[in-house]
Design a protein around this motif. Structure first.
Motif, PDB file in Angstrom:
ATOM      1  N   VAL A 286       7.996   1.857  -8.778  1.00 34.89           N
ATOM      2  CA  VAL A 286       6.580   1.493  -8.865  1.00 34.89           C
ATOM      3  C   VAL A 286       6.141   1.450 -10.326  1.00 34.89           C
ATOM      4  O   VAL A 286       5.414   0.542 -10.746  1.00 34.89           O
ATOM      5  CB  VAL A 286       5.728   2.492  -8.051  1.00 34.89           C
ATOM      6  N   VAL A 287       6.625   2.433 -11.113  1.00 38.87           N
ATOM      7  CA  VAL A 287       6.280   2.460 -12.535  1.00 38.87           C
ATOM      8  C   VAL A 287       6.788   1.192 -13.226  1.00 38.87           C
ATOM      9  O   VAL A 287       6.074   0.554 -14.006  1.00 38.87           O
ATOM     10  CB  VAL A 287       6.857   3.730 -13.208  1.00 38.87           C
ATOM     11  N   CYS A 288       8.036   0.801 -12.891  1.00 36.27           N
ATOM     12  CA  CYS A 288       8.594  -0.414 -13.499  1.00 36.27           C
ATOM     13  C   CYS A 288       7.826  -1.653 -13.051  1.00 36.27           C
ATOM     14  O   CYS A 288       7.582  -2.568 -13.840  1.00 36.27           O
ATOM     15  CB  CYS A 288      10.068  -0.565 -13.135  1.00 36.27           C
TER      16      CYS A 288
ATOM     17  N   PHE B 184       8.342  -9.499  -9.473  1.00 34.23           N
ATOM     18  CA  PHE B 184       7.973  -8.085  -9.535  1.00 34.23           C
ATOM     19  C   PHE B 184       8.542  -7.331  -8.333  1.00 34.23           C
ATOM     20  O   PHE B 184       8.924  -6.175  -8.432  1.00 34.23           O
ATOM     21  CB  PHE B 184       6.453  -7.945  -9.618  1.00 34.23           C
ATOM     22  N   TYR B 185       8.585  -8.018  -7.190  1.00 33.97           N
ATOM     23  CA  TYR B 185       9.169  -7.424  -5.989  1.00 33.97           C
ATOM     24  C   TYR B 185      10.653  -7.139  -6.213  1.00 33.97           C
ATOM     25  O   TYR B 185      11.177  -6.094  -5.814  1.00 33.97           O
ATOM     26  CB  TYR B 185       8.970  -8.386  -4.816  1.00 33.97           C
ATOM     27  N   ALA B 186      11.324  -8.070  -6.910  1.00 26.97           N
ATOM     28  CA  ALA B 186      12.749  -7.874  -7.205  1.00 26.97           C
ATOM     29  C   ALA B 186      12.943  -6.657  -8.115  1.00 26.97           C
ATOM     30  O   ALA B 186      13.868  -5.861  -7.911  1.00 26.97           O
ATOM     31  CB  ALA B 186      13.330  -9.124  -7.860  1.00 26.97           C
ATOM     32  N   ILE B 187      12.045  -6.503  -9.097  1.00 25.00           N
ATOM     33  CA  ILE B 187      12.147  -5.341  -9.996  1.00 25.00           C
ATOM     34  C   ILE B 187      11.937  -4.057  -9.199  1.00 25.00           C
ATOM     35  O   ILE B 187      12.683  -3.085  -9.342  1.00 25.00           O
ATOM     36  CB  ILE B 187      11.108  -5.461 -11.142  1.00 25.00           C
ATOM     37  N   LEU B 188      10.953  -4.075  -8.309  1.00 22.16           N
ATOM     38  CA  LEU B 188      10.671  -2.890  -7.484  1.00 22.16           C
ATOM     39  C   LEU B 188      11.893  -2.483  -6.671  1.00 22.16           C
ATOM     40  O   LEU B 188      12.271  -1.310  -6.621  1.00 22.16           O
ATOM     41  CB  LEU B 188       9.492  -3.198  -6.546  1.00 22.16           C
ATOM     42  N   ARG B 189      12.513  -3.485  -6.033  1.00 22.96           N
ATOM     43  CA  ARG B 189      13.646  -3.172  -5.154  1.00 22.96           C
ATOM     44  C   ARG B 189      14.900  -2.794  -5.927  1.00 22.96           C
ATOM     45  O   ARG B 189      15.797  -2.160  -5.389  1.00 22.96           O
ATOM     46  CB  ARG B 189      13.962  -4.378  -4.258  1.00 22.96           C
TER      47      ARG B 189
ATOM     48  N   THR C  98       0.839  -1.211   0.000  1.00 25.72           N
ATOM     49  CA  THR C  98       0.000   0.000   0.000  1.00 25.72           C
ATOM     50  C   THR C  98       0.871   1.257   0.000  1.00 25.72           C
ATOM     51  O   THR C  98       0.468   2.289  -0.535  1.00 25.72           O
ATOM     52  CB  THR C  98      -0.963   0.024   1.204  1.00 25.72           C
ATOM     53  N   ASN C  99       2.073   1.158   0.582  1.00 26.87           N
ATOM     54  CA  ASN C  99       2.974   2.315   0.564  1.00 26.87           C
ATOM     55  C   ASN C  99       3.436   2.663  -0.846  1.00 26.87           C
ATOM     56  O   ASN C  99       3.886   3.775  -1.081  1.00 26.87           O
ATOM     57  CB  ASN C  99       4.188   2.066   1.458  1.00 26.87           C
ATOM     58  N   LEU C 100       3.337   1.690  -1.768  1.00 27.64           N
ATOM     59  CA  LEU C 100       3.714   1.981  -3.156  1.00 27.64           C
ATOM     60  C   LEU C 100       2.904   3.158  -3.688  1.00 27.64           C
ATOM     61  O   LEU C 100       3.385   3.964  -4.469  1.00 27.64           O
ATOM     62  CB  LEU C 100       3.453   0.765  -4.051  1.00 27.64           C
ATOM     63  N   PHE C 101       1.647   3.247  -3.221  1.00 22.28           N
ATOM     64  CA  PHE C 101       0.775   4.297  -3.764  1.00 22.28           C
ATOM     65  C   PHE C 101       1.204   5.686  -3.314  1.00 22.28           C
ATOM     66  O   PHE C 101       0.849   6.677  -3.949  1.00 22.28           O
ATOM     67  CB  PHE C 101      -0.681   4.013  -3.380  1.00 22.28           C
TER      68      PHE C 101
ATOM     69  N   PRO D 293      16.376   2.363  -7.772  1.00 23.77           N
ATOM     70  CA  PRO D 293      16.644   3.208  -6.601  1.00 23.77           C
ATOM     71  C   PRO D 293      15.579   4.276  -6.353  1.00 23.77           C
ATOM     72  O   PRO D 293      15.326   4.643  -5.217  1.00 23.77           O
ATOM     73  CB  PRO D 293      18.002   3.849  -6.923  1.00 23.77           C
ATOM     74  N   ASN D 294      14.930   4.750  -7.425  1.00 12.83           N
ATOM     75  CA  ASN D 294      13.912   5.787  -7.249  1.00 12.83           C
ATOM     76  C   ASN D 294      12.556   5.145  -6.995  1.00 12.83           C
ATOM     77  O   ASN D 294      12.125   4.271  -7.739  1.00 12.83           O
ATOM     78  CB  ASN D 294      13.876   6.663  -8.520  1.00 12.83           C
TER      79      ASN D 294
END
Lengths: 320, 416
Positions: B309-311, B295-300, B162-165, B303-304
């Motif tokens: 989140v966009v990726c 997808f979690y790996a892509i998020l982490r 939820t913090n992604l938002f 760095p920005n």
């Protein structure tokens, strides 16, 4: 299209997997530090392990290291694997062991830890299997706070009955009281054995899921390891197997702490085995029913799949 | 291919009913006489398996909802109540929690099969996009379902997602507060997640209906990727041929499912989720369920935060554009030797990202995750558009029947 040569390969693949699984077991037997470091994978994936190992000694320079365990300080050994009656396809609980384990809970762990299960469940025939009379007598030895006030509007205590939950320890009626003493609240033990683990790492975690080499008892091995991991005589809150080694719980049990009446030697390792088995039952009381049902389901599905395959083959043969 | 219902009711009542609501005819034309390419392999049984899993999840979920309490101080113990006190509650709960994983296992097989055999290409673009929507809904449903037991990983996983938002510029914080129903994850969040977790599966069922409808309009793709030319020669009737094959595939799949449920029910879950949620104690290592790890790996890896989140969402959204990103006119990887290599590299890339997503963050895992995330996007944005222009494909068979005969199947008897 069915490709028969592919199907013939399947048993060979299974055999290879089983052999690899057996190797994974052999590895467990050796009291070596975390196995994954040995995995020879060239990718960047394995890089973190050496990096961590290199960083660990630096991190420890600041902290006082206990003398007789300086060598172990840098590494975090994996809990040694125990043999449990409840592992494997047909594993179940050993009633006498669970009864001994409950005795240890009652006399030692229960001084600080809650166990939020009803007394009645201790009569579970696939679990500790106490008789109804035993449960009644046991429950009556506890004072339980009644759910509702009496007709004068007073909250009162009464002797327990089998349907009551085992009440919290007298000394620590709420988690905050225990946290004030120990710095951390002693966890409720009802699902503890399922709430603890240690990292198995690649590739062992894959074998842990496969038939015949399956390994579901990480939580039990962890608890057993913690109970037997107080190996530093100078520091009672130093534990070999606790991540970071500093544990809030001082050594809870040692040789001869609990009297066994069935001839089992009153040794720490036996205590650790028995109370861990008891806690595993408390966390997973339906394990025996689950595995029994599973066996029937498996046999049914394998036969059913076989019949479907034959019917399918016969029907499809018409159009080839 | 469909719509040509040959159903003739046998009884007077059947004729009377069929004239008023031709539903029996619809089932007959969709699941009995529907022509199925005769060269389908077992990778094509995952559609039926997924339909079964959706129904299984709804049935077990409805039973669980009868005994579950969506209230933050009672949710955790109500799950244990199901495990201990409800008759066969342990079975329902393990079927449901492992069912989610099996559902994703099947959907990943289904999606990778679609990519390998070019099932997204014309005329199946809409069919494919509906599939991507189902996949998105599945992820939302699974995520909210994982929050319901209110364990540590439920709570902290929900916190991370939820913090992604909050990364959305200007309105991010307001959106997050709106989602939470407060200033942090709490009882209000649990309540709405329970409500939505009950709603979304029925939305999935609706989109699955559209997915199947679209499938029955354009017909199934097949391992050779050539369209049906002669219904007589190239296809077989759905029943009994596909029905039996699907049934056998499903039975084998159920053996795997049962293995997880009865013998290793907690293998795929995180042990920390058997600790009651505690907002004051952050777990040492927050990880989502395995099916979200890539997808979690892509998020982490990014760095920005906003870009991350966009990726993350871009990685999923790209799937919907596959029909236009892949420029090759040839569908099946069987006739695309270079694509086949890139496909397996892509599968390995996804597995690698998944593994990295499960690891604690270090310099080397971050570096590896960036590399693999780059490869992930490069597969869609560079490899697929360019391959179609440069790849030398193998000659396609003239028809499905020719492909079957060429592969050495005994042609002893003529078709029925």
């Amino acid at each position: 299209m069915i490709r028969f040569k592919n199907i013939a390969l399947a048993p060979a693949a299974v055999a290879v997997l089983l052999a690899l699984g057996a190797v994974s077991r052999a590895d467990d037997a050796a009291p070596a530090p975390a196995a994954p470091a040995a995995a020879p994978a060239p990718s960047a994936a394995t890089a973190p392990t050496p990096a961590k190992a290199a960083a660990a000694p630096n991190a420890n320079q600041g902290a006082p290291t206990p003398g007789d365990n300086a060598a172990d300080e840098a590494s975090q050994p994996s809990p040694p694997r125990q043999s449990w009656s409840f592992s494997g396809f047909f594993g179940g609980y050993d009633q006498a062991q669970l009864q001994r384990g409950f005795k240890i809970y009652r006399e030692i762990c229960g001084n600080c830890h809650r166990l939020s299960i009803p007394f009645r469940t201790l009569s579970d025939p696939s679990g500790p299997g106490f008789s109804e009379a035993q449960i009644k007598a046991l429950a009556a030895t506890y004072q339980v706070t009644n759910d509702t006030p009496n007709d004068k509007g007073e909250i009162f205590k009464r002797p327990g009955i089998p349907s009551d939950l085992i009440p919290p320890p007298d000394a620590y009626p709420n988690p905050e009281a225990a946290a004030a003493t120990f710095g951390k609240e002693p966890p409720d033990m009802w699902v503890l054995a399922k709430a603890r683990k240690y990292e198995r790492g690649f590739p062992w975690f894959i074998f842990d899921a496969l038939p015949f080499v399956q390994y579901q008892e990480v939580g039990a091995d962890y608890i057993h390891a913690i109970l037997t991991g107080y190996t530093n005589s100078k520091d009672p809150s130093w534990n070999l197997y606790f991540p970071g080694h500093k544990i809030a719980m001082p050594q809870p049990i040692a040789d001869d702490a609990v009297e066994y009446t069935d001839g089992t030697p009153a040794k720490l390792d036996n205590y650790a085995q028995d109370v861990t088995a008891f806690l595993y039952w408390a966390a997973e009381p339906t394990l025996v029913e689950r595995k029994k049902t599973g066996l029937r389901v498996m046999i049914f599905l394998i036969v059913f799949a076989g019949l479907l395959y034959l019917v399918k083959k016969k029907v499809w043969a018409k159009i080839h | 291919m469909s719509g040509s219902s040959t159903y003739v009711p046998k009884s007077a009542l059947g004729r009377w009913f069929e004239n008023r609501l031709p539903i029996v005819g619809l089932v007959h034309s969709s699941f009995v006489v529907f022509p199925v390419p005769r060269n389908l392999n077992y990778m094509w049984t995952f559609g039926a398996i997924l339909s079964f899993m959706l129904v299984a999840q709804i049935v077990t979920g409805v039973v669980l909802a009868m005994h579950y309490t969506p209230e933050s101080t009672m949710a955790f113990s109500s799950v244990e109540h199901i495990m201990r006190d409800v008759n066969y509650g342990w079975l329902m709960r393990y079927l449901h929690s492992n069912g989610a994983s099996m559902f994703f296992l099947a959907v990943y097989m289904h999606i990778f099969r679609g990519i390998y055999y070019g099932s997204y290409k014309a005329p199946r673009e809409v069919l494919w996009i509906l599939g991507v929507i189902i996949y998105l809904l599945m992820m939302a449903t699974a995520f909210m379902g994982y929050v319901l037991p209110w364990g540590q990983m439920s709570f902290w996983g929900a916190t991370v997602i939820t913090n992604l938002f909050t990364a959305i510029p200007v309105v991010g914080k307001s959106v997050a507060i709106w989602l939470w129903g407060g200033y942090a994850i709490d009882n209000a969040t649990l309540n709405r997640f329970f409500s939505l977790h009950y709603l979304l599966p029925f939305m999935i069922a609706g989109v699955v209906g559209l997915h199947v409808w679209a499938l029955h309009v354009v017909g199934q793709n097949n391992p050779d990727g050539v369209e049906v030319k002669n219904v007589e020669r190239d296809t077989v009737a759905f029943t009994p041929y596909a029905t039996l094959k699907d049934a056998f595939g499903l039975a084998v799949f159920l053996i795997v499912y049962a293995w997880f449920v009865f013998y290793i029910p907690n293998y795929l879950g995180d042990a920390d989720n058997y600790n009651n949620a505690n907002p004051l104690v952050t777990p040492a290592h927050i990880v989502p369920e395995w099916y979200l790890l890539p997808f979690y790996a892509i998020l982490r890896a990014i760095p920005n935060k906003l870009l991350g989140v966009v990726c993350l969402f871009g990685a999923i959204a790209l799937l919907a554009f596959l029909p236009w990103l892949d420029t090759s006119p040839v569908k099946s990887a069987k006739y695309r030797p270079v694509f086949r290599v890139f496909f397996w590299a892509f599968v390995a890339d996804c597995i690698g990202l998944g593994w990295l997503g499960s690891q604690e963050v270090s310099d080397s895992t971050t570096l590896a995750a960036r590399l693999l995330a780059f490869c992930y996007f490069a597969f869609f944005l560079v490899v697929l558009p360019l391959l179609g222009l440069f790849e030398k494909t193998k000659p396609l068979p003239a028809s499905i029947a020719d492909a079957v005969l060429a592969s050495g199947a005994p042609a002893a008897q003529p078709a029925e």
